[in-house]
Design a protein around this motif. Sequence first.
Motif: not given
Length: 257
Positions: A206-230
Amino acid sequence: MNFTHAMTRKPASSYLQAITTSGLGLPDLDITQKQHHAYIQALKLAGLSVNVLPALEDYPDSVFLEDVAIVEPEFAIQTRPGVLSRRGEADQITSILTQSFPQTYSIEAPGTLDGGDICKVENTYFLGLSDRTNLAGAQQLAAILQYFGYCSELVDIRPLPGVLHLKSAVNYLGENTLLMDPRLADHPAFQAYSRIVVPIGEAYAANCLRVNDILLVPDGFPGTLELVTRAGFNPMLLDVSEFRKMDGGLSCLSLRW
Ligand code: CIR
């Protein structure tokens, strides 16, 4: 969200003595330094000019720079951290804040406040009441924010076991969208926003960080990665395993403005 500047602080060799409840073991200092370097590179890639402050050996938690100040281009507020071992850390940033911002303020006793409890969503600041941030601290901050035209709203996270700071559980991704720990998803304060709820077992993400056009996402959380990508965000994975061990995440490692 359009940031031009960031500040970070190098991890100290004393980092092994930082506060932790994670039960994930001790960090490796070499890997910590490498992960910190990669984090700085990511901020630069997002277009920020990054000021890297020197390590503070007397303060093992000082790499978590977010906790000692709230910053906007027009002003900065030095906090008064909620744990005694971190209180002196805030004084170490006084001069850099006065050099870098037109106006500076500070949270005063009996107020306590950690920057990790402060979540900015457009013109509104959500202020977490936690074991680190008390009502007096939140009220002082709200008064300063109001002077500069911002609204604030209190969110009590003390009933949530194991949630250190508000931003451990909710972060603004831009586009009217919050990324949330499932336990806060139904909180009345957040109902006006689109909400992406991280899967059970991925609360840390839940602690991802939006910085301008990029969303920094911690590695190792595939479910979250898929949700934010979608949802259309532009994720960049960063390995922050050594910061997670000491209860820190992506937002904790910098101040952005
Ligand atoms: C602490 O307990 O204060 C540090 N070990 C972790 C601080 C994380 N900071 C943050 O979430 N903003």
